[in-house]
Write a protein that holds these residues in place. Structure first.
Motif, PDB file in Angstrom:
ATOM      1  N   CYS A  89       4.322  14.551   3.914  1.00  0.00           N
ATOM      2  CA  CYS A  89       4.977  15.697   3.284  1.00  0.00           C
ATOM      3  C   CYS A  89       3.999  16.826   2.973  1.00  0.00           C
ATOM      4  N   ARG A  90       2.706  16.573   3.174  1.00  0.00           N
ATOM      5  CA  ARG A  90       1.651  17.554   2.921  1.00  0.00           C
ATOM      6  C   ARG A  90       1.690  18.044   1.465  1.00  0.00           C
ATOM      7  N   LEU A  91       1.726  17.086   0.549  1.00  0.00           N
ATOM      8  CA  LEU A  91       1.710  17.426  -0.869  1.00  0.00           C
ATOM      9  C   LEU A  91       0.317  17.907  -1.272  1.00  0.00           C
ATOM     10  N   MET A  92       0.264  18.714  -2.329  1.00  0.00           N
ATOM     11  CA  MET A  92      -1.007  19.108  -2.896  1.00  0.00           C
ATOM     12  C   MET A  92      -1.750  17.857  -3.364  1.00  0.00           C
ATOM     13  N   PRO A  93      -3.090  17.851  -3.323  1.00  0.00           N
ATOM     14  CA  PRO A  93      -3.846  16.647  -3.679  1.00  0.00           C
ATOM     15  C   PRO A  93      -3.476  16.052  -5.031  1.00  0.00           C
ATOM     16  N   LYS A  94      -3.301  16.903  -6.043  1.00  0.00           N
ATOM     17  CA  LYS A  94      -2.937  16.403  -7.368  1.00  0.00           C
ATOM     18  C   LYS A  94      -1.564  15.739  -7.336  1.00  0.00           C
ATOM     19  N   ASP A  95      -0.613  16.360  -6.649  1.00  0.00           N
ATOM     20  CA  ASP A  95       0.735  15.807  -6.565  1.00  0.00           C
ATOM     21  C   ASP A  95       0.760  14.546  -5.717  1.00  0.00           C
ATOM     22  N   ALA A  96      -0.026  14.525  -4.656  1.00  0.00           N
ATOM     23  CA  ALA A  96      -0.085  13.351  -3.788  1.00  0.00           C
ATOM     24  C   ALA A  96      -0.630  12.143  -4.532  1.00  0.00           C
ATOM     25  N   ALA A  97      -1.534  12.384  -5.499  1.00  0.00           N
ATOM     26  CA  ALA A  97      -2.108  11.287  -6.276  1.00  0.00           C
ATOM     27  C   ALA A  97      -1.101  10.683  -7.242  1.00  0.00           C
ATOM     28  N   LYS A  98      -0.169  11.517  -7.734  1.00  0.00           N
ATOM     29  CA  LYS A  98       0.791  11.050  -8.735  1.00  0.00           C
ATOM     30  C   LYS A  98       2.129  10.633  -8.139  1.00  0.00           C
ATOM     31  N   MET A  99       2.416  11.066  -6.921  1.00  0.00           N
ATOM     32  CA  MET A  99       3.715  10.785  -6.307  1.00  0.00           C
ATOM     33  C   MET A  99       4.031   9.301  -6.186  1.00  0.00           C
ATOM     34  N   LYS A 352      -9.213  12.625 -14.178  1.00  0.00           N
ATOM     35  CA  LYS A 352      -8.725  11.394 -14.770  1.00  0.00           C
ATOM     36  C   LYS A 352      -7.318  11.028 -14.349  1.00  0.00           C
ATOM     37  N   HIS A 353      -6.661  11.870 -13.509  1.00  0.00           N
ATOM     38  CA  HIS A 353      -5.286  11.589 -13.161  1.00  0.00           C
ATOM     39  C   HIS A 353      -5.127  10.567 -12.048  1.00  0.00           C
ATOM     40  N   VAL A 354      -6.085  10.455 -11.166  1.00  0.00           N
ATOM     41  CA  VAL A 354      -5.888   9.698  -9.938  1.00  0.00           C
ATOM     42  C   VAL A 354      -5.811   8.206 -10.225  1.00  0.00           C
ATOM     43  N   GLN A 355      -4.655   7.630  -9.926  1.00  0.00           N
ATOM     44  CA  GLN A 355      -4.473   6.203 -10.196  1.00  0.00           C
ATOM     45  C   GLN A 355      -3.691   5.545  -9.078  1.00  0.00           C
TER      46      GLN A 355
END
Length: 363
Positions: A89-99, A352-355
């Motif tokens: 879906c080519r999400l932004m990196p921050k969004d891809a990490a939380k999706m 700290k968001h990437v999980q």
């Protein structure tokens, strides 16, 4: 809400009380029970626990096995489905990490709420329409119906998994500590209500809470998707706005209206009408009231979210920690930040968001 039987043998249900009636009657009953409990203490609690708690080692083993299984399933879906889907879906990196976190929770809560809906509205149980019926014919050690036992195993093991996941797999948010407390209280309610055979109450509580989680995760997924590929997708924006309104209404109706007036009134007042010496009366009601307080706490976040929408500000998850570089860009009105450049997204994704069980967390 007491049960009345007419001349024709029909069961009539007393109308649901209002907030004032609930507060006055529940508080009056609590004070009365407290005054009558002259021998309450550790000795009585221990004896009550030994005499009324029923759970087998097989059930305990299944619980831990399913807890571990949920973690494996989530890791597998994250690495094999959710992360590749975010990349596609080519999400932004921050969004891809939380999706992946939102996708996983959406799948589980949709499944669990659908099952509890089936039990309450498409089977023989009348707990929603007649809440006091959760205590009809209650007996200590009574058998738990298989269909309810399945729901308890699924939900209990999931919340045990969620305690681990909040620390090591999920995005860390401002309310994550409260979320851990929520998971612990929910797990305690599920475990003890099963052992003490309050499973009928538990199914009603789970039904009233899971629907809000479905809508919340659906909203977050559409927020991530509306800026996929660096563009703007109006359909996802509209869906997130529409469901946000529905989410706010549903949260209040299910968690702040039906939950106290159907569940808490029943456990505080009606329970003593059908089971005068009900075990651990104060303990279970105290946990349920703590759950209500957390629902009120999270509703404040919803109010803040609605205010931001009405003021036409940029809408993010108000529970998120703001990345320092993104905040600085906004403070100095960095053109790249205002034009939607993914500088902030990229730096946040490394923080700290990437999980989601793929990268380690740095608190």
């Amino acid at each position: 809400m007491s049960r009345h039987t007419g001349d024709a043998g029909r069961v009539e249900v007393e109308p649901m009380p209002g907030y004032v009636d609930f507060i006055t009657r529940a508080s009056s009953v609590w004070v009365g029970v407290w005054r009558d409990c002259g021998n309450c203490g550790v000795e009585l609690s221990t004896r009550t626990l030994l005499d009324n708690a029923y759970i087998t080692w097989t059930e305990v083993a299944l619980f831990f096995f399913c807890t571990y299984l949920w973690t494996l399933v989530r890791r597998g879906l994250t690495e094999c489905l959710f992360m590749p889907l975010a990349h596609w879906c080519r999400l932004m990196p921050k969004d891809a990490a939380k999706m992946p976190e939102s996708a996983w929770k959406l799948v589980f809560y949709t499944m669990s709420w659908s099952y509890s809906t089936y039990l309450l509205f498409f089977s023989s149980y009348s707990f929603f329409h007649d809440p006091p019926s959760v205590f009809y014919n209650w007996k200590s050690g009574m058998p738990v119906p298989t269909n309810i036992a399945i729901a308890y195993l699924m939900q209990g093991s999931f919340y045990a998994h969620s305690i681990y996941a909040t620390f090591y797999m999920d995005t860390w948010r401002k309310d994550s500590a409260v979320m851990v407390v929520h998971h612990i209280i929910t797990l305690a309610l599920i475990s003890f209500s099963y052992a003490f055979r309050y499973h009928n109450v538990g199914i009603l509580v789970l039904f009233l809470h899971d629907i809000g989680d479905i809508q919340l995760e659906f909203i977050k997924l559409n927020i991530y998707l509306k800026s996929r590929g660096g563009g703007y997708h109006r359909l996802n924006d509209i869906l997130s706005d529409v469901v946000s309104v529905s989410f706010s209404i549903t949260w209040f109706l299910f968690r702040l209206y039906w939950f106290p007036l159907k569940v808490l009134f029943t456990t505080c007042v009606s329970s003593l009408q059908f089971v005068p010496n009900i075990p651990f009366y104060f303990f279970f009601n105290a946990l349920l009231f703590m759950l209500l307080l957390m629902n009120i706490y999270w509703f404040l976040f919803i109010v803040v979210f609605i205010v931001k929408v009405l003021k036409m500000k940029e809408v993010n998850d108000v529970r998120e920690y703001e990345d320092s570089s993104l905040a600085a860009a906004r403070l100095h009105r960095d053109p790249r930040a205002e034009n939607g450049d993914d500088v902030g997204h990229h730096s946040a994704a490394q923080g700290k968001h990437v999980q989601n069980g793929v990268k380690e967390k740095s608190l």
